[in-house]
Design a protein around this motif. Sequence first.
Motif, PDB file in Angstrom:
ATOM      1  N   ALA A 150       0.780  -1.129  -0.107  1.00 26.80           N
ATOM      2  CA  ALA A 150       0.187   0.065   0.008  1.00 26.80           C
ATOM      3  C   ALA A 150       0.657   1.349   0.088  1.00 26.80           C
ATOM      4  O   ALA A 150       0.322   2.326  -0.295  1.00 26.80           O
ATOM      5  N   ARG A 152       1.381  -2.961  -7.309  1.00 23.11           N
ATOM      6  CA  ARG A 152       0.454  -4.015  -6.977  1.00 23.11           C
ATOM      7  C   ARG A 152       0.673  -5.502  -7.163  1.00 23.11           C
ATOM      8  O   ARG A 152       1.642  -5.500  -8.264  1.00 23.11           O
ATOM      9  N   LYS A 171      -6.655  -1.271  -0.764  1.00 26.28           N
ATOM     10  CA  LYS A 171      -7.342  -0.040  -0.728  1.00 26.28           C
ATOM     11  C   LYS A 171      -7.260   0.861   0.437  1.00 26.28           C
ATOM     12  O   LYS A 171      -7.008   1.999   0.681  1.00 26.28           O
ATOM     13  N   ARG A 215      -4.081   2.069   1.695  1.00 30.02           N
ATOM     14  CA  ARG A 215      -3.630   3.217   0.788  1.00 30.02           C
ATOM     15  C   ARG A 215      -4.411   4.449   1.284  1.00 30.02           C
ATOM     16  O   ARG A 215      -3.618   5.559   1.271  1.00 30.02           O
ATOM     17  N   ALA A 223      -3.874   6.483  -2.160  1.00 28.87           N
ATOM     18  CA  ALA A 223      -4.962   5.897  -2.771  1.00 28.87           C
ATOM     19  C   ALA A 223      -4.939   6.806  -4.493  1.00 28.87           C
ATOM     20  O   ALA A 223      -5.536   6.019  -5.012  1.00 28.87           O
TER      21      ALA A 223
END
Length: 439
Positions: A169, A174, A229, A232, A238
Amino acid sequence: MRQPNILVLGASGLIGRFVSDDLRARGFRVIGVARRLSPAQKMSPLDIELPVLSLDAAAVTRLLREHTVDVVVNCLGVLQDGPGSDTQAVHCDFVMRLLQAVGDSGRAIRLVHISIPGTAEADRTAFATTKREAERLISASGIAHAVLRPGFVIAPSAYGGSALLRALAAFPFRLPDKEMAAPFQPVAVEDIAATIAWLAARDIDDASMKAVSWDLMQSEPVTMAGIIKQFRLAFGTADWPHVAMPSFMLDLGVKLGDLASHLGWMSPMRSTAVAELRRGVTGDPSAWIAATNIIPKTLAETIGRHPASIQDKWFARLFLIKALVFASLVAFWVVSGFIALFISYRAAAGILSAHNFPSALVDPITVGASLMDMSIGVLIAFRRTSALGLVAGMIASLGYMAGSAILAPDLWIEPLGALVKTGPAIVLMLVALMTLDNR
């Protein structure tokens, strides 16, 4: 009615440590047992270091009687077979001895066993199959028990997989899309502790609680992408663009992680971890919720709606970089020593000769220094000796700098600045030493 005495096995781990502290805060007398506790984890005289897995049934029986134990919480577990880790020994053989000890203790003891969610049909790893076998042993024992199968555990602390997700994160990349889409039902460690406290307060003669198996996780479906997410959002990343890691890089990371495990490092990127990740974490928490009335925390409540603290951000950023730091230091020492000894030996020896070293000492010093450098790299490579290697590396580097200042000061102003660069190398070794702890 007195509060029951609770024995927590594996009190140094992610779940065991939190549960021990939480139950004490609720007024229970908790004996925390682990093979090894860090100095920071020895918060109570009831935190005991014992070679748990080498105890026979008689020794475990004495432990239960000595502390008049009413509830045993077994949080012991290892992810993958390797040096010092044996899934069969930890998950099955020890559980058999524990069950025998509970039966031989002459006490009414409830066993709370931490297992994993999923079904036997989907078990593919030694980790999963031995965990499932332990459940079968417990179920057949006839003793009062509760098998808890937590989902992906989110706690204030972070080890292994939970640390890896935080690291992902904090960076603009990813995992491959297939892995990101894997179901990954989370559970707050606070909900696990609350469940154990609820069980500890039940009468052991309560027939409805004689033998239960519960999945502990939030009800709403969540994927790994959803968990990352939420992290993040906490880290403020994010809105960053994120690049998917190619599958071959993940597979390479797994191979490197397995190699590192043979050197004593507990990498979260090992074959078992990724196999379990790809299987996903799912279950049905309805029976648990109905029995205890515990409403599991949502993902947002678990990770929090507030920004991550600076220590959270530093940890997440350094978690992956730490592996790169140690790998680079190992390569630095081993390769530099190898080059001086086998590839550029004449040039290395010539430096000493050019500065009027006695000819009888040139070869011994050149060979000895090269072997010392390679030995330092090997020491750093093994987790058990890494601290010794880092300290030796700093001392050796300071020795090279001091010796050169006295015997060959002109080396300090040579065009490539080799000695000047030794200073940053010492700082990097100091950083590695400061981040060596896992718990």
